[in-house]
Design an enzyme around this catalytic site. Structure first.
Site, PDB file in Angstrom:
ATOM      1  N   ASP A   1      31.327   0.652 -12.987  1.00  0.00           N
ATOM      2  CA  ASP A   1      32.640  -0.010 -12.987  1.00  0.00           C
ATOM      3  C   ASP A   1      32.858  -0.846 -14.255  1.00  0.00           C
ATOM      4  O   ASP A   1      31.907  -1.343 -14.852  1.00  0.00           O
ATOM      5  CB  ASP A   1      32.749  -0.906 -11.735  1.00  0.00           C
ATOM      6  CG  ASP A   1      34.189  -1.281 -11.460  1.00  0.00           C
ATOM      7  OD1 ASP A   1      35.108  -0.571 -11.927  1.00  0.00           O
ATOM      8  OD2 ASP A   1      34.414  -2.299 -10.780  1.00  0.00           O
TER       9      ASP A   1
ATOM     10  N   ASN B   1      40.106   7.760  -6.424  1.00  0.00           N
ATOM     11  CA  ASN B   1      40.511   7.730  -7.836  1.00  0.00           C
ATOM     12  C   ASN B   1      41.682   8.662  -8.160  1.00  0.00           C
ATOM     13  O   ASN B   1      42.297   8.552  -9.223  1.00  0.00           O
ATOM     14  CB  ASN B   1      39.324   8.058  -8.760  1.00  0.00           C
ATOM     15  CG  ASN B   1      38.323   6.927  -8.874  1.00  0.00           C
ATOM     16  OD1 ASN B   1      37.141   7.151  -9.121  1.00  0.00           O
ATOM     17  ND2 ASN B   1      38.768   5.686  -8.695  1.00  0.00           N
TER      18      ASN B   1
HETATM   19  C1  FPP Z   1      35.330   2.745 -13.023  1.00  0.00           C
HETATM   20  O1  FPP Z   1      35.855   1.981 -14.070  1.00  0.00           O
HETATM   21  C2  FPP Z   1      35.003   4.041 -13.512  1.00  0.00           C
HETATM   22  C3  FPP Z   1      35.553   5.208 -13.072  1.00  0.00           C
HETATM   23  C4  FPP Z   1      36.566   5.316 -12.041  1.00  0.00           C
HETATM   24  C5  FPP Z   1      35.187   6.467 -13.679  1.00  0.00           C
HETATM   25  C6  FPP Z   1      33.765   6.542 -14.095  1.00  0.00           C
HETATM   26  C7  FPP Z   1      33.683   7.555 -15.118  1.00  0.00           C
HETATM   27  C8  FPP Z   1      32.833   7.540 -16.149  1.00  0.00           C
HETATM   28  C9  FPP Z   1      31.784   6.543 -16.398  1.00  0.00           C
HETATM   29  C10 FPP Z   1      32.926   8.568 -17.128  1.00  0.00           C
HETATM   30  C11 FPP Z   1      32.783   9.926 -16.594  1.00  0.00           C
HETATM   31  C12 FPP Z   1      31.420  10.225 -16.290  1.00  0.00           C
HETATM   32  C13 FPP Z   1      30.787  11.272 -16.757  1.00  0.00           C
HETATM   33  C14 FPP Z   1      29.488  11.595 -16.205  1.00  0.00           C
HETATM   34  C15 FPP Z   1      31.334  12.131 -17.810  1.00  0.00           C
HETATM   35  P1  FPP Z   1      37.347   1.462 -13.918  1.00  0.00           P
HETATM   36  O2  FPP Z   1      38.232   2.444 -14.564  1.00  0.00           O
HETATM   37  O3  FPP Z   1      37.650   1.217 -12.476  1.00  0.00           O
HETATM   38  O4  FPP Z   1      37.287   0.151 -14.718  1.00  0.00           O
HETATM   39  P2  FPP Z   1      38.113  -1.178 -14.393  1.00  0.00           P
HETATM   40  O5  FPP Z   1      37.586  -1.697 -13.078  1.00  0.00           O
HETATM   41  O6  FPP Z   1      37.765  -2.063 -15.533  1.00  0.00           O
HETATM   42  O7  FPP Z   1      39.552  -0.796 -14.332  1.00  0.00           O
END
Ligand code: FPP
Length: 262
Positions: free
Chosen positions: A38, A86
């Site tokens: 996250d 998501n």
């Molecule tokens: C949460 O951060 C992250 C996600 C919803 C996506 C996770 C994806 C990756 C790390 C990249 C893809 C992975 C691979 C293996 C290619 P957020 O967007 O919720 O962050 P925030 O809480 O700061 O908004």
């Protein structure tokens, strides 16, 4: 648009990963670490960049953390890449993550094989783009004989949906007469989860500052130790992993019992 992503790594030799293991007991390393990756969006925003920039950086972080975990002797890393919730994000962000996954699962195969990493997936394939499903199948096939660390990627994963599906599958077996209600044990139930065959996570790591489980591995984390940090996932480093493992080693795991309890 995404040209160049993950494409430079072969040109620059991989830096040796130096880990300071002073505080680590190598005989008590968690076998399975689950990670809620996250903070990507906030990390990007803090630098005046678009959210997707954070996801791209987050994917790089995962590569480094899998290498570090492997070096420590961790057997399984379960990483939450895309949840069933998501899909509610803007379509451009969803598309970016799908494209990122697809590229990651293409560009990293060689390195997975070099490092003996076996790739697996948990989550529902329903609704995923064909290309992502193809790359997933290809990654499973290409790495299935690797015997080192397992990278278990959660894609379109939700813990509640997983449990509901297990209940439906079990109910169907009862209805068909192939399973008796009294024979449903923890083991039987676990064999109906996506994580069938994997040990339960010993440690759950959540960067990004929020103190939530977010529908991740609800059944499996029953006795996991939880470690959180305010650090955003793209800034999460092998040193943070060592901090988490060191904290884990300082915990007394009782699994509901009374071991050493005064
Ligand atoms: C949460 O951060 C992250 C996600 C919803 C996506 C996770 C994806 C990756 C790390 C990249 C893809 C992975 C691979 C293996 C290619 P957020 O967007 O919720 O962050 P925030 O809480 O700061 O908004």
């Amino acid at each position: 648009m995404f040209k160049g992503l993950f494409q430079t790594k072969k040109k620059t030799p991989k830096a040796e990963l130096a880990l300071d293991l002073t505080d680590i007991d190598l005989n008590n390393v968690p076998k399975h670490i689950a990670i809620i990756m996250d903070g990507n969006g906030r990390w990007a925003k803090a630098q005046g960049k678009v959210r997707t920039f954070g996801h791209q950086a987050g994917a790089e972080t995962l590569k480094t953390i899998v290498r570090a975990a492997d070096k420590l002797g961790v057997k399984v890393i379960s990483a939450y890449a895309f949840s069933t919730e998501n899909w509610k994000r803007p379509v451009t962000e969803v598309n970016f993550i799908m494209e990122l996954l697809s590229r990651y699962l293409t560009s990293e195969i060689e390195e997975f094989n070099e490092n003996n990493v076996q790739v697996r997936f948990i989550g529902s394939r329903e609704g995923l783009p064909e290309i992502v499903k193809e790359k997933m199948d290809n990654a499973i096939e290409a790495t299935k004989n690797n015997t080192g660390i397992i990278l278990n990627l959660a894609i379109n994963y939700g813990g509640q949906a997983e449990i509901l599906q297990a209940v439906k599958d079990i109910a169907a077996k009862i209805e068909a007469g192939s399973l008796n209600v009294e024979d449903i044990t923890n083991d039987v139930f676990e064999n109906h989860l996506y994580t069938k065959g994997l040990p339960a996570p010993d440690l759950l790591i959540r960067p990004g500052g929020d103190l939530r489980i977010s529908n991740f591995l609800l059944w499996q984390i029953a006795y996991a130790e939880i470690w959180t940090t305010d650090v955003y996932w793209p800034d999460f480093s092998p040193e943070h992993l060592l901090q988490a493992v060191s904290a884990y080693q300082g915990r007394e795991r009782r699994f509901g019992g009374l071991v050493n309890k005064k």
